[in-house]
Scaffold this motif. Structure first.
Motif, PDB file in Angstrom:
ATOM      1  N   SER A   1       0.839  -1.210   0.000  1.00 44.39           N
ATOM      2  CA  SER A   1       0.000   0.000   0.000  1.00 44.39           C
ATOM      3  C   SER A   1       0.873   1.259   0.000  1.00 44.39           C
ATOM      4  CB  SER A   1      -0.915   0.017   1.225  1.00 44.39           C
ATOM      5  OG  SER A   1      -1.692  -1.147   1.260  1.00 44.39           O
ATOM      6  N   THR A   2       1.950   1.224   0.766  1.00 45.79           N
ATOM      7  CA  THR A   2       2.844   2.382   0.814  1.00 45.79           C
ATOM      8  C   THR A   2       3.498   2.603  -0.546  1.00 45.79           C
ATOM      9  OG1 THR A   2       3.301   1.629   3.066  1.00 45.79           O
ATOM     10  CG2 THR A   2       4.614   3.453   2.272  1.00 45.79           C
ATOM     11  N   PHE A   3       3.829   1.513  -1.215  1.00 44.62           N
ATOM     12  CA  PHE A   3       4.411   1.581  -2.563  1.00 44.62           C
ATOM     13  C   PHE A   3       3.407   2.238  -3.525  1.00 44.62           C
ATOM     14  CE2 PHE A   3       4.764  -0.558  -6.741  1.00 44.62           C
ATOM     15  CZ  PHE A   3       6.042  -0.162  -7.108  1.00 44.62           C
TER      16      PHE A   3
ATOM     17  N   THR B   1      -5.322   4.265   4.983  1.00 43.60           N
ATOM     18  CA  THR B   1      -4.451   5.141   5.758  1.00 43.60           C
ATOM     19  C   THR B   1      -3.036   5.102   5.196  1.00 43.60           C
ATOM     20  OG1 THR B   1      -4.347   3.355   7.366  1.00 43.60           O
ATOM     21  CG2 THR B   1      -5.618   5.279   8.006  1.00 43.60           C
ATOM     22  N   ARG B   2      -2.625   3.951   4.657  1.00 48.92           N
ATOM     23  CA  ARG B   2      -1.297   3.878   4.041  1.00 48.92           C
ATOM     24  C   ARG B   2      -1.242   4.684   2.740  1.00 48.92           C
ATOM     25  NH1 ARG B   2       0.648   2.419   8.066  1.00 48.92           N
ATOM     26  NH2 ARG B   2       0.745   0.295   8.827  1.00 48.92           N
ATOM     27  N   MET B   3      -2.414   4.978   2.190  1.00 46.84           N
ATOM     28  CA  MET B   3      -2.426   5.705   0.917  1.00 46.84           C
ATOM     29  C   MET B   3      -3.009   7.097   1.111  1.00 46.84           C
ATOM     30  SD  MET B   3      -3.302   2.767  -1.831  1.00 46.84           S
ATOM     31  CE  MET B   3      -4.040   1.370  -1.060  1.00 46.84           C
TER      32      MET B   3
ATOM     33  N   SER C   1      12.545   2.411  -2.360  1.00 48.72           N
ATOM     34  CA  SER C   1      12.067   2.741  -1.025  1.00 48.72           C
ATOM     35  C   SER C   1      10.800   3.552  -1.189  1.00 48.72           C
ATOM     36  CB  SER C   1      13.113   3.561  -0.272  1.00 48.72           C
ATOM     37  OG  SER C   1      12.480   4.165   0.845  1.00 48.72           O
ATOM     38  N   SER C   2       9.736   3.102  -0.565  1.00 49.20           N
ATOM     39  CA  SER C   2       8.465   3.828  -0.694  1.00 49.20           C
ATOM     40  C   SER C   2       8.419   5.022   0.247  1.00 49.20           C
ATOM     41  CB  SER C   2       7.288   2.911  -0.381  1.00 49.20           C
ATOM     42  OG  SER C   2       7.316   1.796  -1.224  1.00 49.20           O
ATOM     43  N   VAL C   3       9.347   5.078   1.202  1.00 49.95           N
ATOM     44  CA  VAL C   3       9.324   6.219   2.113  1.00 49.95           C
ATOM     45  C   VAL C   3      10.393   7.256   1.751  1.00 49.95           C
ATOM     46  CG1 VAL C   3       8.258   5.000   4.056  1.00 49.95           C
ATOM     47  CG2 VAL C   3      10.739   5.003   3.853  1.00 49.95           C
TER      48      VAL C   3
HETATM   49  N1  LIG Z   1      11.501   1.716   5.885  1.00 55.24           N
HETATM   50  C1  LIG Z   1      10.482   1.471   5.075  1.00 55.24           C
HETATM   51  N2  LIG Z   1       9.285   1.104   5.583  1.00 55.24           N
HETATM   52  C2  LIG Z   1       8.277   0.879   4.719  1.00 55.24           C
HETATM   53  C3  LIG Z   1       8.426   1.016   3.317  1.00 55.24           C
HETATM   54  N3  LIG Z   1       7.256   0.704   2.728  1.00 55.24           N
HETATM   55  C4  LIG Z   1       6.406   0.390   3.720  1.00 55.24           C
HETATM   56  N4  LIG Z   1       7.012   0.490   4.910  1.00 55.24           N
HETATM   57  C5  LIG Z   1       6.413   0.214   6.235  1.00 55.24           C
HETATM   58  O1  LIG Z   1       6.003  -1.152   6.266  1.00 55.24           O
HETATM   59  C6  LIG Z   1       4.797  -1.298   6.988  1.00 55.24           C
HETATM   60  C7  LIG Z   1       3.768  -2.023   6.157  1.00 55.24           C
HETATM   61  O2  LIG Z   1       3.434  -1.204   5.051  1.00 55.24           O
HETATM   62  P1  LIG Z   1       2.124  -1.465   4.177  1.00 55.24           P
HETATM   63  O3  LIG Z   1       2.220  -0.549   3.006  1.00 55.24           O
HETATM   64  O4  LIG Z   1       0.903  -1.397   4.992  1.00 55.24           O
HETATM   65  O5  LIG Z   1       2.354  -2.957   3.724  1.00 55.24           O
HETATM   66  P2  LIG Z   1       1.349  -3.905   2.911  1.00 55.24           P
HETATM   67  O6  LIG Z   1       2.204  -4.862   2.151  1.00 55.24           O
HETATM   68  O7  LIG Z   1       0.381  -3.104   2.132  1.00 55.24           O
HETATM   69  O8  LIG Z   1       0.606  -4.638   4.095  1.00 55.24           O
HETATM   70  P3  LIG Z   1      -0.713  -5.561   3.997  1.00 55.24           P
HETATM   71  O9  LIG Z   1      -1.693  -4.876   3.089  1.00 55.24           O
HETATM   72  O10 LIG Z   1      -1.200  -5.641   5.412  1.00 55.24           O
HETATM   73  O11 LIG Z   1      -0.255  -6.890   3.472  1.00 55.24           O
HETATM   74  C8  LIG Z   1       4.378   0.114   7.407  1.00 55.24           C
HETATM   75  O12 LIG Z   1       4.803   0.343   8.722  1.00 55.24           O
HETATM   76  C9  LIG Z   1       5.126   1.005   6.446  1.00 55.24           C
HETATM   77  O13 LIG Z   1       5.407   2.282   6.965  1.00 55.24           O
HETATM   78  C10 LIG Z   1       9.707   1.431   2.811  1.00 55.24           C
HETATM   79  O14 LIG Z   1       9.954   1.567   1.604  1.00 55.24           O
HETATM   80  N5  LIG Z   1      10.683   1.638   3.741  1.00 55.24           N
END
Ligand SMILES: Nc1nc2c(ncn2[C@@H]2O[C@H](COP(=O)(O)OP(=O)(O)OP(=O)(O)O)[C@@H](O)[C@H]2O)c(=O)[nH]1
Ligand SMILES: [Mg+2]
Length: 320
Positions: free
Chosen positions: A82-84, A120-122, A253-255
């Motif tokens: 989601s963050t990506f 919330t992640r988006m 890195s998505s952040v």
């Molecule tokens: N350091 C770092 N943390 C990240 C990055 N991308 C995501 N995160 C962290 O990883 C955690 C999970 O991120 P999500 O985007 O919710 O992951 P997801 O794969 O969508 O999770 P689900 O939908 O529950 O499977 C969060 O705490 C994010 O802040 C990144 O590129 N770098």
């Protein structure tokens, strides 16, 4: 006393409370009216034949945008899907593209949890014009991806989105099924230090068109480099897929993505250019449609058999 949680999900909007007529839906799809799109996806999720027929009527009265890109983003829970999408989605919106994101949630019928989590992640993109996020549940399906996800893609294609992303948790069945809904499959992996390759099922690597080592930042950066080298070595040994594409790996890195999304987009552009230039995009979609047709016909048949009174009493006798 429990602390009050404010703005836990600022992008979340309750489903539409009203009904739309067929004509309103046709016009709503043509004008990318998000409430109408949500309404139609709810109908697509319904088990009632009348709702399914309604969606099919809208589909047959609207035409698809051929040059939209349908992309799956898959990976294990918490890898950062989601963050990506928030990160690359923000760039796409900035370039005036319209995007639809359909997170497929295997557990939403029980918890409704990831509807909150995904939005919330988006949060950078959830409110922006041009962005439509609509989680769909897979729990009604016999496999990992519900037939409604395929209908949701169809509706979004007709609404003229430039990009349609499906977010699926890469556990078991779902990524195999989503592969046949999309043009391009992006697999996100966690940095693991290079010795993590054994843990990844070979089949999943083979399904991916683009492999991304996410979280390549901060303390994870060194691990990410080692993983990236290991994946790259493994990918070099793999043959191109049947459309002639050789899977590529990238670090991301998505952040901390300053400037880095350029690489992602140039790889996605390259992937689609190759498919289009060699006349294969159409073939990919036809082949996907055939696979979906087979799967859903089998689903429908099985459900019909299980509904039969004799069969269900035989099954309950067996399970006693
Ligand atoms: N350091 C770092 N943390 C990240 C990055 N991308 C995501 N995160 C962290 O990883 C955690 C999970 O991120 P999500 O985007 O919710 O992951 P997801 O794969 O969508 O999770 P689900 O939908 O529950 O499977 C969060 O705490 C994010 O802040 C990144 O590129 N770098
Ligand atoms: Mg997510």
């Amino acid at each position: 006393m429990a602390k009050e949680i404010k703005n836990i999900n600022p992008g979340f909007r309750k489903g539409p409370g009203r009904n739309y007529t067929l004509e309103e839906c046709i016009q709503g799809v043509k004008h990318r009216h998000t409430d109408v799109l949500s309404f139609l996806i709810s109908k697509a999720e319904s088990h009632l034949d009348v709702d399914q027929a309604f969606v099919q009527n809208v589909i047959s009265e609207t035409s698809i945008k051929e040059d939209c890109r349908i992309i799956a983003v898959s990976g294990s829970p918490g890898v950062g899907k989601s963050t990506f999408l928030n990160s690359i989605g923000a760039d796409l919106l900035h370039r005036s593209h319209n995007i639809a994101i359909l997170p497929v949630d295997p557990s939403s019928r029980i918890s409704k949890g990831s509807i909150l989590g995904d939005k919330t992640r988006m949060e950078d993109i959830a409110h922006k014009p041009g962005c439509f996020i609509r989680p769909t549940s897979s729990s009604s399906s016999l496999g990992g991806v519900a037939p409604s996800t395929s209908l949701a893609v169809s509706i979004c294609q007709r609404a003229g989105f430039d990009y349609i992303f499906i977010e699926t948790v890469g556990v078991g069945q779902s990524e195999y099924e989503v592969r046949f809904l999309v043009d391009c499959f992006i697999l996100l992996l966690q940095p693991g230090g290079g010795d993590d390759l054994q843990g990844i099922k070979r089949g999943i690597m083979e399904m991916a068109d683009i492999v991304i080592v996410n979280k390549s930042d901060g303390e994870l950066l060194n691990k990410a480099r080692l993983s990236y080298d290991a994946y790259n070595t493994a990918l070099k040994l793999m043959l191109p897929n049947k459309w002639g594409w050789k899977t590529k790996a990238l670090m991301y890195s998505s952040v901390d993505h300053t400037g880095r999304s350029k690489e992602i987009f140039s790889l996605i552009d390259k992937y689609f250019s190759q498919l289009i230039n060699e006349g294969n995009l159409f073939k990919v979609r036809i082949s996907n449609s055939m696979i979906q047709f087979e799967k859903y016909s089998a689903d429908i048949l099985l459900k019909a058999i299980l509904k039969d009174r004799k069969v269900s009493s035989y099954i309950s006798d067996l399970s006693r």
